[in-house]
Design a protein around this motif. Sequence first.
Motif, short mmCIF file in Angstrom:
data_model
loop_
_atom_site.label_atom_id
_atom_site.label_comp_id
_atom_site.label_asym_id
_atom_site.label_seq_id
_atom_site.Cartn_x
_atom_site.Cartn_y
_atom_site.Cartn_z
N TYR A 87 -59.39 18.20 10.16
CA TYR A 87 -58.09 18.72 9.73
C TYR A 87 -56.98 18.31 10.69
O TYR A 87 -55.87 17.97 10.27
N LEU A 88 -57.27 18.31 11.98
CA LEU A 88 -56.26 17.99 13.00
C LEU A 88 -56.16 16.50 13.30
O LEU A 88 -55.41 16.11 14.20
N ALA A 89 -56.88 15.66 12.59
CA ALA A 89 -56.91 14.22 12.89
C ALA A 89 -55.53 13.59 12.82
O ALA A 89 -55.19 12.73 13.65
N GLU A 90 -54.71 13.98 11.87
CA GLU A 90 -53.37 13.39 11.76
C GLU A 90 -52.51 13.72 12.97
O GLU A 90 -51.83 12.86 13.52
N ARG A 91 -52.59 14.97 13.42
CA ARG A 91 -51.83 15.37 14.60
C ARG A 91 -52.36 14.68 15.86
O ARG A 91 -51.59 14.25 16.72
N ILE A 92 -53.68 14.59 15.95
CA ILE A 92 -54.29 13.90 17.10
C ILE A 92 -53.86 12.44 17.11
O ILE A 92 -53.50 11.89 18.17
N ASN A 93 -53.85 11.79 15.95
CA ASN A 93 -53.42 10.39 15.85
C ASN A 93 -51.97 10.24 16.30
O ASN A 93 -51.64 9.29 17.02
N HIS A 94 -51.11 11.17 15.91
CA HIS A 94 -49.70 11.10 16.29
C HIS A 94 -49.53 11.24 17.81
O HIS A 94 -48.77 10.49 18.42
N ILE A 95 -50.24 12.18 18.40
CA ILE A 95 -50.16 12.38 19.85
C ILE A 95 -50.70 11.17 20.60
O ILE A 95 -50.09 10.70 21.57
N LEU A 96 -51.84 10.65 20.14
CA LEU A 96 -52.44 9.50 20.82
C LEU A 96 -51.60 8.23 20.64
O LEU A 96 -51.58 7.38 21.53
N ALA A 97 -50.91 8.11 19.51
CA ALA A 97 -50.04 6.95 19.29
C ALA A 97 -48.89 6.95 20.29
O ALA A 97 -48.43 5.88 20.72
N LYS A 98 -48.41 8.13 20.68
CA LYS A 98 -47.32 8.22 21.66
C LYS A 98 -47.80 7.91 23.08
O LYS A 98 -47.04 7.42 23.90
N ASN A 99 -49.06 8.23 23.39
CA ASN A 99 -49.55 8.16 24.76
C ASN A 99 -50.65 7.13 24.97
O ASN A 99 -51.40 7.23 25.94
N TRP A 100 -50.80 6.14 24.12
CA TRP A 100 -51.93 5.21 24.20
C TRP A 100 -51.93 4.39 25.48
O TRP A 100 -52.99 4.00 25.95
N ARG A 101 -50.78 4.15 26.08
CA ARG A 101 -50.72 3.30 27.29
C ARG A 101 -51.42 3.94 28.49
O ARG A 101 -51.87 3.24 29.39
N SER A 102 -51.55 5.25 28.48
CA SER A 102 -52.15 5.93 29.62
C SER A 102 -53.68 5.88 29.60
O SER A 102 -54.31 6.16 30.63
N PHE A 103 -54.30 5.48 28.49
CA PHE A 103 -55.77 5.48 28.45
C PHE A 103 -56.38 4.28 27.73
O PHE A 103 -57.58 4.06 27.84
N ALA A 104 -55.59 3.49 26.98
CA ALA A 104 -56.17 2.41 26.18
C ALA A 104 -55.50 1.07 26.52
O ALA A 104 -54.37 1.03 26.99
N GLY A 105 -56.21 0.01 26.24
CA GLY A 105 -55.68 -1.33 26.48
C GLY A 105 -54.77 -1.82 25.37
O GLY A 105 -53.94 -2.70 25.57
N GLN A 106 -54.91 -1.25 24.18
CA GLN A 106 -54.05 -1.60 23.05
C GLN A 106 -53.85 -0.37 22.17
O GLN A 106 -54.59 0.60 22.26
N ASN A 107 -52.82 -0.42 21.31
CA ASN A 107 -52.52 0.72 20.46
C ASN A 107 -53.38 0.65 19.19
O ASN A 107 -53.14 -0.15 18.30
N TYR A 108 -54.37 1.50 19.13
CA TYR A 108 -55.25 1.57 17.98
C TYR A 108 -54.72 2.54 16.91
O TYR A 108 -55.24 2.59 15.81
N PHE A 109 -53.73 3.31 17.23
CA PHE A 109 -53.33 4.46 16.43
C PHE A 109 -52.16 4.13 15.52
O PHE A 109 -51.02 4.44 15.80
N ASP A 110 -52.48 3.49 14.39
CA ASP A 110 -51.45 3.11 13.42
C ASP A 110 -50.98 4.34 12.63
O ASP A 110 -51.67 5.35 12.58
N PRO A 111 -49.80 4.24 12.01
CA PRO A 111 -49.28 5.39 11.24
C PRO A 111 -50.17 5.80 10.07
O PRO A 111 -50.17 6.97 9.67
#
Length: 163
Positions: A87-111
């Motif tokens: 249920y919270l996947a959409e919100r989690i995706n939105h948060i991770l899309a904003k902060n992907w630089r702090s933990f990932a090498g590329q932005n996996y979190f598309d809209p």
Amino acid sequence: MEDLKSALREHADLVADLVERVSSDLKIGFRPAVDSFVGFFHSIDWNEPWLICLLLFHFTLLVIAFISRKRVNFQIGLSIFAFSGVYLAERINHILAKNWRSFAGQNYFDPNGLFISVLWSGPLLVLSIVLVVNTLISLCKLIVKWKRAELRHRARVSRGKQD
């Protein structure tokens, strides 16, 4: 008799042609989807620590589900957790899309949320299916146990009336 044989041959030819068309359409129809999934999985850097932790998290939840298969109340809580995660996947995706630089090498979190759907929601839904199937098996066993107890009780009552 010859008319019947020719009609059967025509019918067999039509069926064979239909089967050939359907099978060729299926081969063509699934090939682009398979190619897309292969491309998707090749585009992910599977050596990133957070991805390894995510996969271990899902594996751990699955192991916990199998270990706790006889504890129905615990599994209900686990299924609520899994459904909440989906249920919270959409919100989690939105948060991770904003902060992907702090933990990932590329932005996996598309809209559209394809990545989070495949690697977060998909395994949680599989876990939920496992939990639901286990709950149904437990309920079936409980119904059998209850019915046996009811039959034993009826047998005792009928023996008591005969005496």
